[in-house]
Design an enzyme around this catalytic site. Structure first.
Site, short mmCIF file in Angstrom:
data_model
loop_
_atom_site.label_atom_id
_atom_site.label_comp_id
_atom_site.label_asym_id
_atom_site.label_seq_id
_atom_site.Cartn_x
_atom_site.Cartn_y
_atom_site.Cartn_z
N GLU A 213 57.05 39.67 41.01
CA GLU A 213 56.53 41.04 41.03
C GLU A 213 55.32 41.23 40.11
O GLU A 213 55.34 42.07 39.19
CB GLU A 213 57.65 42.03 40.71
CG GLU A 213 58.77 41.96 41.74
CD GLU A 213 59.89 42.97 41.53
OE1 GLU A 213 59.85 43.73 40.53
OE2 GLU A 213 60.80 43.02 42.38
N GLU A 324 64.04 39.45 47.48
CA GLU A 324 64.93 40.48 46.91
C GLU A 324 65.00 41.66 47.85
O GLU A 324 63.96 42.17 48.30
CB GLU A 324 64.43 41.00 45.55
CG GLU A 324 64.58 40.05 44.39
CD GLU A 324 64.19 40.71 43.06
OE1 GLU A 324 64.29 41.96 42.96
OE2 GLU A 324 63.80 39.97 42.15
#
Length: 541
Positions: A213, A324
């Site tokens: 991320e 995810e």
């Protein structure tokens, strides 16, 4: 992932109607027998699903089995963590494990200095200690699993400056490297050690995902150009070890919760990464992205909309791994412990069939220290299992899915509410067809909570079944496969006794219930009411 207040608890949900139980048996309170006036009234609503076994099938690969998430590296040395992981492998078919922080300073993977001082030369002949990571990867490979390698975080000896803040309980270091060439050397030496230890045939199966991320400053301090540079040095170092090794990124977050200067939204960041890599000849074997229903900007159509856009922005021939996803990105959200999570994940699986090449549930266990280790068995954790290994509704969904086949047949809906969907699958060990239905209200994606789903009456017609077909149904809802409610009813003990833990595991179990089928010359049918935030798995043989 930031903490937010839990969603308001939903009212008790019951299975209101279903096909008749066989010869006087009762499926559950309030169930309707097929052919009764009540069942006819349910069918009169006009909501129908049609499954046609005479039509051509399409692939339904088990992409959710390819990888699962598991918090951070040091926990993977724990026996209870490994026990729960290998249960997922054995019962759910999970093939790989992804976790944060294999390069964290506390893992000692790269430590030419310790707290800024020269390390003790007696500890290692070079600047590395691969012992900890070898213990984790040995355990995976010995059990027939594979690492999904997330290359993070920055070892303290490589950081460009001390981190301006720390968000997580463990030592995730979001800083850029002070020397990109040295960063590339560390990544290359890491990959070379893995090939030397496990062999190129095994390591070719491992995705090497560069960072986590980077569009959120809690995970990466640098701007987008800094991440591109970080990726390039890592990807080229891996390919220099062996060109067949697989590397990818950027593992962007669809959510935008962050600190510091604004970053590009996840979908835009992913697109710009792929454009940059293509224009500059930088190797990318797979794209990686994350998306949760509650992510800011998700809108009313769920995380699957992100993933479809990611696919559109992924170059031809490049795989797309969603490393995810879950019903909520908010630790403490009660939906994560309930059937909501199962219904949500089934919806995501169905809506992304043929779109993604891996779909990783975050995470397989509530042994999870990102914001501190919880001690209550039900606290709105991300896991498929509680800290004690109690299997949540989402685990039971994956248990059902593991046994279904890998070919889908057309299932069409008419007159059903937007919260209802399903899929029909053939080729499983259980018989002719498995029909999986959900009733799930998507999160709004703007921080507010959705209006709860309402029970939905549905008539299902199946064409192409033999006259003597038999059916059974498994339910995941408020009244079935709900250990969290059992825990509340026993007084919500913070530290359950062993007897109480056994009762919770019993409450988690799936149960088969017979389902009567009505057959005419060409069609077999049954009626049921899908409970709010529920899953019904009908197995017909």
């Amino acid at each position: 992932m930031a903490e937010t207040p839990a969603r308001p608890g939903l009212t008790r949900r019951q299975m209101l109607a279903g096909g008749a139980a066989a010869a006087g048996s009762v499926l559950g309170t309030g169930l309707l027998r097929a052919g009764t006036a009540e069942a006819a009234e349910a069918r009169s609503t006009g909501a129908q699903a049609t499954v046609d076994l005479t039509k051509p099938t399409s692939p339904f690969p088990h992409v959710w089995e390819r990888v699962v998430g598991g918090d951070w590296a040091k926990q993977a040395l724990r026996r209870d963590y490994q026990d729960q992981l290998f249960t997922c492998h054995d019962e759910l078919g999970i093939q790989s494990l992804r976790f944060h922080g294999v390069l964290n300073s506390s893992m000692s993977t790269y430590f030419p200095t310790v707290n800024g001082r020269p390390r003790n030369p007696a500890l290692s002949k070079d600047d590395y200690s691969f012992f900890n990571v070898d213990q984790i990867y040995d355990a995976l490979v010995d059990r027939g699993m594979h690492p999904y390698v997330e290359l993070s975080s920055m070892p303290a000896a490589l950081q460009s400056a001390p981190p301006p803040f720390g968000v997580f309980l463990y030592d995730f270091n979001q800083m850029e490297p002070k020397d990109y060439a040295l960063w590339g050397k560390v990544v290359g030496d890491f990959a070379r050690h893995m090939v030397d230890r496990y062999g190129i045939g095994e390591v070719r199966k491992w995705p090497f995902e560069v960072w986590n991320e980077p569009n959120l400053s809690v995970f990466f301090n640098g701007d987008q150009q800094a991440y591109f540079k970080l990726y390039r040095y890592a990807a080229e170092a891996i390919k220099n070890v062996d060109a067949s090794l697989r590397v990818g990124g950027p593992a962007t977050s669809a959510g935008q919760l962050s600190f510091g200067p604004p970053r590009s939204p996840g979908v835009q960041y992913y697109r710009e990464f792929m454009q940059w890599a293509t224009a500059n000849g930088v190797p990318v074997d797979f794209g990686a992205a994350h998306g949760y229903e509650t992510d800011n900007g998700a809108g009313p159509n769920g995380a699957a909309t992100f993933f479809k856009q990611n696919r559109a922005d992924t170059p031809k021939g490049v795989s797309l791994y969603i490393s995810e996803t879950n019903v909520s990105a908010d630790l403490g959200d009660a939906a994560l412990d309930r059937s909501d999570a199962a219904a949500s994940f089934l919806r995501t699986i169905i809506e992304t069939a043929g779109v993604v090449d891996a779909l990783s549930y975050w995470a397989f266990t509530d042994i999870f220290e990102e914001a501190g280790q919880a001690d209550k068995p039900f606290h709105g954790g991300f896991g498929l299992q509680t800290i004690h290994g109690i299997k949540k509704p989402s685990y039971r969904l994956l248990q059902i899915l593991h046994k279904v086949g890998q070919r889908s047949v057309p299932l069409t809906l008419s007159g059903a509410p937007a919260t209802v969907g399903g899929i029909a699958i053939t080729g499983g060990a259980g018989g002719k067809v498995d029909i999986l239905l959900y009733n799930h209200a998507l999160a709004t994606g703007d921080g507010s909570h959705p209006a709860p789903a309402q029970p939905a009456e549905l008539t299902v017609q199946v064409r192409g079944l033999p006259n003597r077909a038999r059916a059974r149904v498994q339910l995941i809802d408020e009244d079935h496969t709900n250990p969290q409610r059992e825990w509340v009813e026993m007084g919500s003990p913070e530290y359950p006794s062993r007897r109480e833990l056994r009762a919770l595991q019993d409450a988690s179990e799936l149960h088969d219930h017979p389902l009567e089928l009505k057959t005419d010359r060409t069609t077999t049918s049954f009626s049921l009411t899908l409970p709010a935030e529920g899953v019904a798995a009908i197995h017909i043989a």
